[in-house]
Design a protein around this motif. Structure first.
Motif, mmCIF file in Angstrom:
data_model
loop_
_atom_site.group_PDB
_atom_site.id
_atom_site.type_symbol
_atom_site.label_atom_id
_atom_site.label_comp_id
_atom_site.label_asym_id
_atom_site.label_seq_id
_atom_site.Cartn_x
_atom_site.Cartn_y
_atom_site.Cartn_z
ATOM 1 N N ASN A 37 3.435 -14.806 34.957
ATOM 2 C CA ASN A 37 4.362 -15.009 33.954
ATOM 3 C C ASN A 37 4.536 -14.211 32.826
ATOM 4 O OD1 ASN A 37 4.743 -17.843 35.066
ATOM 5 N ND2 ASN A 37 2.763 -18.589 34.147
ATOM 6 N N TYR A 38 4.390 -12.910 33.140
ATOM 7 C CA TYR A 38 4.806 -11.731 32.416
ATOM 8 C C TYR A 38 6.601 -11.526 32.440
ATOM 9 C CZ TYR A 38 -0.012 -10.364 32.069
ATOM 10 O OH TYR A 38 -1.306 -10.423 31.950
ATOM 11 N N ILE A 39 6.964 -11.768 33.635
ATOM 12 C CA ILE A 39 8.477 -11.869 33.743
ATOM 13 C C ILE A 39 8.886 -12.994 34.624
ATOM 14 C CG2 ILE A 39 8.545 -9.367 33.762
ATOM 15 C CD1 ILE A 39 8.670 -9.470 37.011
ATOM 16 N N ASN A 40 10.126 -13.474 34.446
ATOM 17 C CA ASN A 40 10.418 -14.901 35.307
ATOM 18 C C ASN A 40 11.029 -14.522 36.513
ATOM 19 O OD1 ASN A 40 13.280 -14.355 34.911
ATOM 20 N ND2 ASN A 40 13.133 -15.003 32.890
ATOM 21 N N LYS A 41 11.268 -15.503 37.391
ATOM 22 C CA LYS A 41 11.861 -15.170 38.604
ATOM 23 C C LYS A 41 13.118 -14.315 38.828
ATOM 24 C CE LYS A 41 10.536 -16.596 43.023
ATOM 25 N NZ LYS A 41 9.344 -15.890 43.721
ATOM 26 N N GLU A 42 13.946 -14.968 37.606
ATOM 27 C CA GLU A 42 15.445 -14.181 37.739
ATOM 28 C C GLU A 42 14.909 -12.896 37.591
ATOM 29 O OE1 GLU A 42 19.261 -14.312 34.834
ATOM 30 O OE2 GLU A 42 18.063 -15.968 35.006
ATOM 31 N N LYS A 46 16.266 -9.638 40.344
ATOM 32 C CA LYS A 46 17.223 -8.509 39.878
ATOM 33 C C LYS A 46 16.683 -7.414 40.043
ATOM 34 C CE LYS A 46 19.769 -10.915 36.334
ATOM 35 N NZ LYS A 46 20.092 -10.817 34.955
ATOM 36 N N VAL A 47 15.229 -6.981 39.733
ATOM 37 C CA VAL A 47 14.747 -5.712 39.947
ATOM 38 C C VAL A 47 14.461 -5.447 41.280
ATOM 39 C CG1 VAL A 47 12.483 -4.143 39.380
ATOM 40 C CG2 VAL A 47 13.758 -5.786 37.653
ATOM 41 N N GLU A 48 14.131 -6.548 42.255
ATOM 42 C CA GLU A 48 13.702 -6.517 43.484
ATOM 43 C C GLU A 48 15.122 -6.050 44.309
ATOM 44 O OE1 GLU A 48 10.358 -9.355 45.046
ATOM 45 O OE2 GLU A 48 12.202 -10.200 44.537
ATOM 46 N N ALA A 49 16.236 -6.554 43.744
ATOM 47 C CA ALA A 49 17.278 -6.071 44.375
ATOM 48 C C ALA A 49 17.621 -4.516 44.324
ATOM 49 C CB ALA A 49 18.557 -6.759 43.916
ATOM 50 N N LYS A 50 17.024 -4.002 43.250
ATOM 51 C CA LYS A 50 17.404 -2.710 42.740
ATOM 52 C C LYS A 50 16.636 -1.729 43.410
ATOM 53 C CE LYS A 50 19.557 -3.568 38.111
ATOM 54 N NZ LYS A 50 19.734 -3.120 36.772
ATOM 55 N N ILE A 51 15.059 -2.166 43.591
ATOM 56 C CA ILE A 51 14.241 -1.537 44.121
ATOM 57 C C ILE A 51 14.657 -1.561 45.827
ATOM 58 C CG2 ILE A 51 11.990 -1.669 45.344
ATOM 59 C CD1 ILE A 51 11.134 -2.611 42.835
ATOM 60 N N GLN A 52 15.264 -2.564 46.451
ATOM 61 C CA GLN A 52 15.579 -2.452 47.679
ATOM 62 C C GLN A 52 16.986 -1.511 47.920
ATOM 63 O OE1 GLN A 52 17.096 -6.216 49.262
ATOM 64 N NE2 GLN A 52 16.615 -5.647 51.188
ATOM 65 N N GLU A 53 17.806 -1.405 47.038
ATOM 66 C CA GLU A 53 18.907 -0.289 46.933
ATOM 67 C C GLU A 53 18.288 0.950 46.955
ATOM 68 O OE1 GLU A 53 22.777 0.631 44.077
ATOM 69 O OE2 GLU A 53 21.731 -1.254 43.666
#
Length: 77
Positions: A37-42, A46-53
């Motif tokens: 719970n340091y960051i939320n799912k949203e 968002k960051v996962e999408a940037k990492i994947q890109e």
């Protein structure tokens, strides 16, 4: 990757592989951060999408740079 750009094709490929590996490690750390719970799912999404890109672009760059290195060495050997 910038550090490896002035080296040989094999060495540069290694730097790209390290960068990709680091991006996978980052993704794992973000999942842990979300689970704690340091960051939320949203935020995670968002960051996962940037990492994947980044990963897609880096793989594309690796493939194209291998072609360029191959062409360069054939031309100037």
């Amino acid at each position: 990757m910038a550090e490896g750009s002035s080296r040989t094709d094999k060495s540069f490929s290694r730097f790209i592989a390290i960068a990709l590996g680091s991006s996978f490690e980052l993704k794992t750390q973000l999942i842990i951060a979300c689970n704690r719970n340091y960051i939320n799912k949203e935020q995670l999404t968002k960051v996962e999408a940037k990492i994947q890109e980044f990963q897609k672009k880096t793989m594309g760059f690796k493939i194209s740079s291998q072609s360029l290195f191959s062409l360069f060495y054939k031309t100037y050997r």
